[in-house]
Design a protein around this motif. Structure first.
Motif, PDB file in Angstrom:
ATOM      1  N   LYS A 103       0.830  -1.213   0.000  1.00  0.00           N
ATOM      2  CA  LYS A 103       0.000   0.000   0.000  1.00  0.00           C
ATOM      3  C   LYS A 103       0.862   1.260   0.000  1.00  0.00           C
ATOM      4  CE  LYS A 103      -2.023  -1.218   3.846  1.00  0.00           C
ATOM      5  NZ  LYS A 103      -1.360  -2.514   4.072  1.00  0.00           N
ATOM      6  N   SER A 104       1.846   1.281   0.893  1.00  0.00           N
ATOM      7  CA  SER A 104       2.697   2.475   0.963  1.00  0.00           C
ATOM      8  C   SER A 104       3.482   2.629  -0.330  1.00  0.00           C
ATOM      9  CB  SER A 104       3.685   2.362   2.125  1.00  0.00           C
ATOM     10  OG  SER A 104       3.002   2.075   3.310  1.00  0.00           O
ATOM     11  N   THR A 105       3.929   1.508  -0.893  1.00  0.00           N
ATOM     12  CA  THR A 105       4.730   1.565  -2.111  1.00  0.00           C
ATOM     13  C   THR A 105       3.927   2.172  -3.253  1.00  0.00           C
ATOM     14  OG1 THR A 105       5.824  -0.438  -1.373  1.00  0.00           O
ATOM     15  CG2 THR A 105       6.164   0.203  -3.652  1.00  0.00           C
ATOM     16  N   GLY A 125       2.489   8.274   9.226  1.00  0.00           N
ATOM     17  CA  GLY A 125       2.346   8.093  10.664  1.00  0.00           C
ATOM     18  C   GLY A 125       3.048   6.830  11.104  1.00  0.00           C
ATOM     19  N   GLU A 126       3.501   6.043  10.149  1.00  0.00           N
ATOM     20  CA  GLU A 126       4.098   4.754  10.476  1.00  0.00           C
ATOM     21  C   GLU A 126       5.596   4.740  10.249  1.00  0.00           C
ATOM     22  OE1 GLU A 126       2.075   1.690   8.353  1.00  0.00           O
ATOM     23  OE2 GLU A 126       0.342   1.826   9.683  1.00  0.00           O
ATOM     24  N   GLU A 127       5.983   5.176   9.070  1.00  0.00           N
ATOM     25  CA  GLU A 127       7.400   5.151   8.752  1.00  0.00           C
ATOM     26  C   GLU A 127       7.991   6.525   9.019  1.00  0.00           C
ATOM     27  OE1 GLU A 127       8.016   2.676   4.870  1.00  0.00           O
ATOM     28  OE2 GLU A 127       5.952   3.313   5.000  1.00  0.00           O
ATOM     29  N   SER A 128       9.299   6.564   9.218  1.00  0.00           N
ATOM     30  CA  SER A 128       9.945   7.858   9.437  1.00  0.00           C
ATOM     31  C   SER A 128      10.166   8.514   8.078  1.00  0.00           C
ATOM     32  CB  SER A 128      11.273   7.667  10.147  1.00  0.00           C
ATOM     33  OG  SER A 128      12.158   6.977   9.288  1.00  0.00           O
ATOM     34  N   ILE A 171      -2.773   9.666   3.553  1.00  0.00           N
ATOM     35  CA  ILE A 171      -2.607   9.458   4.997  1.00  0.00           C
ATOM     36  C   ILE A 171      -2.212   8.007   5.206  1.00  0.00           C
ATOM     37  CG2 ILE A 171      -3.714   9.588   7.264  1.00  0.00           C
ATOM     38  CD1 ILE A 171      -4.014  12.244   6.039  1.00  0.00           C
ATOM     39  N   ASP A 172      -1.017   7.761   5.661  1.00  0.00           N
ATOM     40  CA  ASP A 172      -0.507   6.392   5.799  1.00  0.00           C
ATOM     41  C   ASP A 172      -0.134   6.152   7.261  1.00  0.00           C
ATOM     42  OD1 ASP A 172       0.559   3.928   5.433  1.00  0.00           O
ATOM     43  OD2 ASP A 172       2.220   4.550   4.167  1.00  0.00           O
ATOM     44  N   SER A 173      -0.890   5.531   8.066  1.00  0.00           N
ATOM     45  CA  SER A 173      -2.184   4.983   7.801  1.00  0.00           C
ATOM     46  C   SER A 173      -3.208   5.597   8.755  1.00  0.00           C
ATOM     47  CB  SER A 173      -2.138   3.471   8.057  1.00  0.00           C
ATOM     48  OG  SER A 173      -1.968   3.271   9.453  1.00  0.00           O
TER      49      SER A 173
HETATM   50 MG    MG Z   1       2.871   0.823   4.884  1.00  0.00          MG
END
Ligand code: MG
Ligand code: TYD
Length: 453
Positions: A103-105, A125-128, A171-173
């Motif tokens: 999804k992020s990719t 909000g998840e990855e830096s 917006i992730d996630s």
């Molecule tokens: Mg992700």
């Protein structure tokens, strides 16, 4: 004074209870009940409806001004296809899927390219920020325009967005986002619902398209469950085995296009690539015919796709023989086995039956019935079936073979890929000759089909 009694809600399945409990009576989850504040009803204006001043007007249907839904391309053809022809300005899209499916990719790929033309904001909000940057760099995506924000507070995100006025926000996630106005923990139903409501309002007021990433729980539900689905305009699900290369995005709700449309991608070391001619990817490559393998043509969304159905029938040593289906509905398998026994006279009660749709696709349509039955039979008798044979059709409980929609189109697709024979329901008989070499055999009942083999 309105009487307010405390109410409780399950964080997982959103069911409402009158008192707190350790276990949710509906979804049986533990420690997921929390208190919610019930809405206080306003008593003003009771009975005086004609005297109330209104600010809205009623119009007749044909007076509504016609506006074209303005769209812009997500720069990924297959994503545009599931969205119904591109992103709609001011729409809110929920993209759900298992962790690690991509999804992020995909959203990073989409957004970096869109950023070359439109204002964009990627909220992580998840990855830096470093992780996002590193991935974009590794995938060789343009990094000069995309704006990044690392934040989980919805009020902060909105105030940044209002200042920046981008065209698209990701917006992730959504599960990591919380609002200041509620006490409960981020990720709880009330937090997700409230944050989404605020983001939907932002989208509509400022005409900003928003992608929300949502994780799916083990049970296959969007965590913070169906409460999100009705608030957004479009719901997309990312499907696929993480063990296979192919990923499918399916639209399950779309206010701006058709549902059940699918987009097909392949996960490569260069990120997700669109697969524009998907017909042949869900076939395994056998040199010679093998038993238990039947090719069907399924229609997913607006295009036909060739899919191989495999079956394995082996003698069972269990009291309860196993019936396992991957990519196909388990109840349907049980039903087809019963039909096969009752109307085909083929008892499989002492056999384990496994069926699989090759390539990690999921087939939701009944057109696969006939292919499943033939694959099971082929494996049971250990008789290979020609790999130039193509099958589709629905099987009814009395053993009748029923037509499926878009028969001619399916036959055309089969002809295009050089199939020589097609076994199809009699009611799907094409008027003309769909393809030069394709011989069409029509069947009315299961017994006709078994005689054919
Ligand atoms: Mg992700
Ligand atoms: P990701 O987009 O982080 O998943 P999600 O946001 O849905 O949780 O996808 C991560 C997975 O994709 C990871 O397991 C590795 C794989 N992947 C590739 O195979 N190739 C790539 O180029 C990238 C970026 C990821």
């Amino acid at each position: 004074m309105a009487k307010t009694t405390a109410q409780f809600q399950c964080r997982e399945c959103a069911s409402i209870l009158n008192k707190w409990a350790g276990q949710c009576p509906d979804c049986k989850g533990w420690n997921c009940i929390e208190e919610i504040k019930p809405a206080v009803s306003t008593q003003r204006n009771r009975g005086n409806w004609t005297e109330r001043e209104t600010t809205t007007d009623i119009v007749t249907l044909n007076e509504v001004p016609e506006t074209d839904t303005a769209r812009f391309s997500s720069q990924l053809d297959e994503l545009d296809r599931v969205l119904g022809g591109g992103m709609v300005h001011g729409s809110v899209v929920l993209l759900g899927g298992d962790p690690g499916i991509g999804k992020s990719t995909i959203l990073l790929q989409c957004l970096t390219r869109v950023s070359q033309q439109y204002g964009t904001l990627y909220v992580t909000g998840e990855e830096s920020l470093q992780q996002v940057n590193l991935r974009a760099k590794r995938l060789d995506l343009p990094r000069d325009q995309l704006k990044l924000l690392s934040s989980t507070c919805v009020e902060e995100i909105i105030s940044h967005a209002v200042k920046l006025q981008p065209t698209v926000i990701v917006i992730d996630s959504i599960q990591t986002i919380y609002t200041d106005s509620l006490q409960s923990a981020a990720g709880s139903v009330s937090q997700i619902r409230e944050s989404t409501a605020l983001l939907v309002r932002l989208a509509k007021q400022h005409n900003i398209a928003i992608f929300l990433v949502g994780h799916v729980t083990k049970e296959g539900q969007l965590a913070g469950p169906r409460v999100l689905e009705h608030m957004v305009d479009t719901v997309l699900y990312f499907e696929g085995d993480s063990s296979t290369r192919y990923r499918v995005i399916r639209a399950v709700k779309n206010r701006f296009g058709a549902v059940n449309e699918i987009g097909i991608f392949a996960m490569t070391d260069q990120g997700l690539k669109t697969v524009s001619n998907p017909s042949a990817i869900f076939l395994s490559t056998h040199d010679k015919p093998v038993s238990g393998s039947i090719i069907m043509v399924s229609r997913e969304g607006s295009r036909p796709i060739l899919v191989e159905i495999q079956a394995l029938v082996t003698e069972s040593h269990l009291g309860n023989p196993r019936r396992i289906s991957v990519g196909l509905e388990a109840n349907r398998l049980a039903m087809l086995l019963a039909v096969l026994q009752r109307h085909g006279g083929i008892p499989l009660y002492d056999q384990d039956v496994f069926i699989n749709a090759v390539g990690g696709v999921r087939i939701n349509e009944t057109g696969a019935d006939l292919a499943i039955i033939l694959a099971i039979l082929s494996s049971f008798r250990d008789k290979p079936v020609s790999n130039r044979l193509l099958v589709f059709g629905e099987v009814g409980l009395s053993g009748e073979i029923r037509p499926v929609p878009n028969g001619e189109e399916r036959l055309k697709e089969a002809g295009k890929h050089g199939f020589e024979t097609a076994i199809i329901p009699a009611a799907n008989k094409p008027r003309g000759q769909p393809a030069k070499v394709l011989k069409v055999i029509t069947v009315n009942h299961l017994s006709d089909t078994l005689n054919l083999l």
